[in-house]
Structure formats: structure tokens, C-alpha cells
Design an enzyme around this catalytic site. Sequence first.
Site, PDB file in Angstrom:
ATOM      1  N   ARG A  67      -3.254 -12.038   3.189  1.00  0.00           N
ATOM      2  CA  ARG A  67      -4.535 -11.548   2.678  1.00  0.00           C
ATOM      3  C   ARG A  67      -4.677 -11.907   1.204  1.00  0.00           C
ATOM      4  O   ARG A  67      -3.775 -11.654   0.405  1.00  0.00           O
ATOM      5  CB  ARG A  67      -4.618 -10.014   2.775  1.00  0.00           C
ATOM      6  CG  ARG A  67      -4.769  -9.337   4.115  1.00  0.00           C
ATOM      7  CD  ARG A  67      -5.968  -9.627   4.970  1.00  0.00           C
ATOM      8  NE  ARG A  67      -7.214 -10.036   4.352  1.00  0.00           N
ATOM      9  CZ  ARG A  67      -8.178  -9.231   3.910  1.00  0.00           C
ATOM     10  NH1 ARG A  67      -8.052  -7.927   3.987  1.00  0.00           N
ATOM     11  NH2 ARG A  67      -9.298  -9.696   3.396  1.00  0.00           N
ATOM     12  N   HIS A  70      -7.398  -8.152  -2.923  1.00  0.00           N
ATOM     13  CA  HIS A  70      -8.713  -7.536  -2.718  1.00  0.00           C
ATOM     14  C   HIS A  70      -8.660  -6.053  -3.003  1.00  0.00           C
ATOM     15  O   HIS A  70      -7.598  -5.427  -2.928  1.00  0.00           O
ATOM     16  CB  HIS A  70      -9.214  -7.765  -1.278  1.00  0.00           C
ATOM     17  CG  HIS A  70      -8.320  -7.157  -0.240  1.00  0.00           C
ATOM     18  ND1 HIS A  70      -7.190  -7.785   0.235  1.00  0.00           N
ATOM     19  CD2 HIS A  70      -8.356  -5.961   0.406  1.00  0.00           C
ATOM     20  CE1 HIS A  70      -6.589  -7.018   1.127  1.00  0.00           C
ATOM     21  NE2 HIS A  70      -7.273  -5.899   1.245  1.00  0.00           N
ATOM     22  N   TYR A  81      -0.677 -10.137   0.138  1.00  0.00           N
ATOM     23  CA  TYR A  81       0.404  -9.687   1.025  1.00  0.00           C
ATOM     24  C   TYR A  81       0.267 -10.345   2.394  1.00  0.00           C
ATOM     25  O   TYR A  81      -0.827 -10.715   2.815  1.00  0.00           O
ATOM     26  CB  TYR A  81       0.405  -8.158   1.150  1.00  0.00           C
ATOM     27  CG  TYR A  81      -0.881  -7.550   1.655  1.00  0.00           C
ATOM     28  CD1 TYR A  81      -1.143  -7.446   3.028  1.00  0.00           C
ATOM     29  CD2 TYR A  81      -1.828  -7.056   0.770  1.00  0.00           C
ATOM     30  CE1 TYR A  81      -2.316  -6.871   3.486  1.00  0.00           C
ATOM     31  CE2 TYR A  81      -3.010  -6.483   1.220  1.00  0.00           C
ATOM     32  CZ  TYR A  81      -3.248  -6.398   2.578  1.00  0.00           C
ATOM     33  OH  TYR A  81      -4.408  -5.835   3.032  1.00  0.00           O
ATOM     34  N   HIS A 102     -10.738  -2.610  -1.654  1.00  0.00           N
ATOM     35  CA  HIS A 102     -11.705  -2.065  -0.693  1.00  0.00           C
ATOM     36  C   HIS A 102     -12.728  -1.213  -1.433  1.00  0.00           C
ATOM     37  O   HIS A 102     -12.347  -0.370  -2.260  1.00  0.00           O
ATOM     38  CB  HIS A 102     -10.996  -1.198   0.350  1.00  0.00           C
ATOM     39  CG  HIS A 102     -10.040  -1.960   1.208  1.00  0.00           C
ATOM     40  ND1 HIS A 102     -10.376  -2.490   2.428  1.00  0.00           N
ATOM     41  CD2 HIS A 102      -8.737  -2.301   1.017  1.00  0.00           C
ATOM     42  CE1 HIS A 102      -9.336  -3.110   2.963  1.00  0.00           C
ATOM     43  NE2 HIS A 102      -8.315  -3.007   2.119  1.00  0.00           N
ATOM     44  N   TYR A 116       0.836  -1.197   0.000  1.00  0.00           N
ATOM     45  CA  TYR A 116       0.000   0.000   0.000  1.00  0.00           C
ATOM     46  C   TYR A 116       0.872   1.249   0.000  1.00  0.00           C
ATOM     47  O   TYR A 116       1.912   1.283   0.678  1.00  0.00           O
ATOM     48  CB  TYR A 116      -0.884   0.051   1.240  1.00  0.00           C
ATOM     49  CG  TYR A 116      -2.066  -0.888   1.217  1.00  0.00           C
ATOM     50  CD1 TYR A 116      -3.295  -0.493   0.711  1.00  0.00           C
ATOM     51  CD2 TYR A 116      -1.950  -2.180   1.711  1.00  0.00           C
ATOM     52  CE1 TYR A 116      -4.376  -1.351   0.698  1.00  0.00           C
ATOM     53  CE2 TYR A 116      -3.030  -3.058   1.706  1.00  0.00           C
ATOM     54  CZ  TYR A 116      -4.248  -2.630   1.196  1.00  0.00           C
ATOM     55  OH  TYR A 116      -5.312  -3.486   1.184  1.00  0.00           O
TER      56      TYR A 116
END
Lengths: 234, 171
Positions: free
Chosen positions: A154, A157, A144, A159, A105
Amino acid sequence: MADEENYRKPLPGTQPEYLHAPYGSTRKRSPSHALVAAPQLAGELAGPRFTREEVGVGYDDLTKHGNAPALGERIVVAGRILDLDGRPAANTLVEIWQCNSAGRYAHAIDTHDAPLDPNFTGLGRVLTDEEGGYKFTTIRPGAYPWGNHENAWRPAHIHFSVFGPSFMTRLVTQMYFPGDPLLAFDPIFNSTADAEARQRMVSSFNWKLTVPERALGFHFDIVLRGRGATPREG
Amino acid sequence: MASTTPSQTVGPYLQIGLAWLDTDTIAPAGVAGERVRIRGRMLDGDAKPIADGLLEIWQADPAGRFDNPAFRGFGRVPTKSDGTFAFTTIRPGRIGSQAPHLLVGVFARGLLKRAVTRMYFPGDATHDSDPLLSLVEPARRATLVARPAGDGSLEWNIVLQGPHETVFFDL
């Protein structure tokens, strides 16, 4: 307030409970008292509206936010925001955020040892059209690791944050990708008990959305709470 | 079986997508009304500050209306690294029998779905007839009412869990 104007409760098991112990962060952040049942009044049945002017242009294409194209596999993600009775949520705000193709991120607190892409911020937003439709062009996010448990990963995905017509329809969710082997092991995805409801969060590959020579297409509809009495069967 | 899309946590990186609407001032200059400064902290079940939380404020205008073209009545307020938050807005009016209040949606890492609460204003004689406050057991009502902080602002904390837990509503 006439009862038929209220939003129906989600069916049992189709939404997560606040406490889902396999997701460690819920243990100290989930309310321990029973929620207080409350009526839906004027404020709950109204909601904020946003304009195309303030949403701005260009936020529907996350691959073009830098000086050079973002790195990774380009994808189109498109679908509709509907309620449980199929009514479209027109002109409603849809916001997304995600990691880059390497699973990192663009955020100061993400310390994952994967490369940042200086040309990918990972944020997008649009207003839906009259049919509740939206479309983003972005980069397929990477998986990640996270510290929830040993060898926790995870699944890829995106959000999604959606308003819908009122305070009652506000929803933040995550979109997943079909066939991801990590879904079975992810406590956040599995926080919803009902397996069929969980599949609502999994997008589907879609040839019609696929842009030749450019981007694979994924279809993802979001279903918000319905208003009024439960439709009769048949 | 048809079902709604399940809610998921905003996670720790919520600000990437949501910060563009963050505001310290819910009512822009020029909107008529009594300005109120509200500040507080968001705390977890160990009374530790929540640094990655977010409040969404939704409120009526001073006439108790939600359709004022000059005042949207919506504001997004993040918590800081020490769990504190602060914002300025205008005092809403009564809505029928409802005492003036803010509707508040709470989001954070570890919250799998929004937690919904309300903030009421101190010293309001209409609390006893408010249709939602009257549903709350008296011992817990104070969690929904801000306190004068002494510096002219109001203090209101959000406690997600524990003996001092804020009242959250099931709508």
C-alpha cells in the site's frame, strides 16, 4: 421535493464501482444486483451534527498522544472540505486514522513485522471552521505490504472520514502523497477509473503549511457532492 | 473537469479512527420513544460473516423529525468477530408518506464506497405506500424489513452479495 435541492450524481468514472477485481476483497463484498434508484427525501437531505465539546481538544495533533513525541517525520496536513460548487462544509466532523512511520497500525489484527510506536495511536479528529478548513499535525505514515497479491504494497496514506452537510455527502476516502511510485500499482487507489478524479486523492506539498524547524506541510482539499442544478458553463 | 473526491474503502483498521462514536444505544436514556432492540449479521457473498464491518444508522425521532435537539438520531454500530451487530434505539415515526425506517450506511474492508440501505419495521400497514419500498421488486422487499426474533428484539441481516442480497439504493 424540488429537483434543484437534490445532490447531483457524480460524473461517470469519478467514483469507484463496488466490484474492482484487482482489489480482492471486493469480489465477495460487492453488491451483484443493480442498485435501486431512489429519491433523496427528508432524511437523505438532513445529517447528523457534532459539537466541539464531544470532539474534544488535542485530537488535531497526533504526535502528542503519548508520554513522549511520536517517532517519524512530522507533517502538517491541512485543507478545506468543500462541495463541488465551492461551498465550504463548515463545522463538520473530519476523522482520520493511519499507520505509524514504520507502516504498522496500532490495531490487534495488524501482524506486519514492523515496530509499533507506543506513543502513536494514529487517530485524529476535528470539526472544520466556518470556511470548511481543518488542520492536523501528524507523522508521515509508512508504506506497508498487504496480502492482496504477490509483493503488494500500500502506498503511504491517511484515511479520512467526512460527513458534510447531509447523509448524501458522507464520504470516506484516503489521502496519498505526491510522487509516490507505489500509486501506479495500488488497486485501491486505481479503483476509480478517471485519472483526473484519482488526483483528487493526492495531496500537494505546500511551503505555506510547512512549519520551520518543525514539520513539512501538505495541502489536501476534499470535494463533496454538490447540491442543485449543474452550474452553467461560462 | 471538476469532480468529487473518490471514495475509498475504510480498510480493516477502521476502528482506530471511528470507534469513539460506536454505540449500543442510539437513543440516550430520557429520550421519549418506544425502545427497539435490533440485532443481526453482516454476511458476504459466500455467507461468511464480516468481522470488520460498520453500520451508520440515521433516523428520525418518533415525530418523524430529524432536528430534535434531544435526539441526534445517529449511531455507529460495528460488527463483531462473528459478523454480528446489535443496538437499541427508539422507533422512528412516519415521515410524510414514508413508513418508519432507519437509513443505514454500510462500510467494510472490500467496500470501495458506502452501501446505502434502509431497515423497515415488521407489521407496518404503511409499507405498501412507502415511496422507496414501492420501487423495489416485491421478491426483494423482505430484505429491507426486520423480523421479530422471538425474544422481543428484531432481527435484520445485511447480505452484501448473492441471491439473498440486501437491496441497496442509488441516491
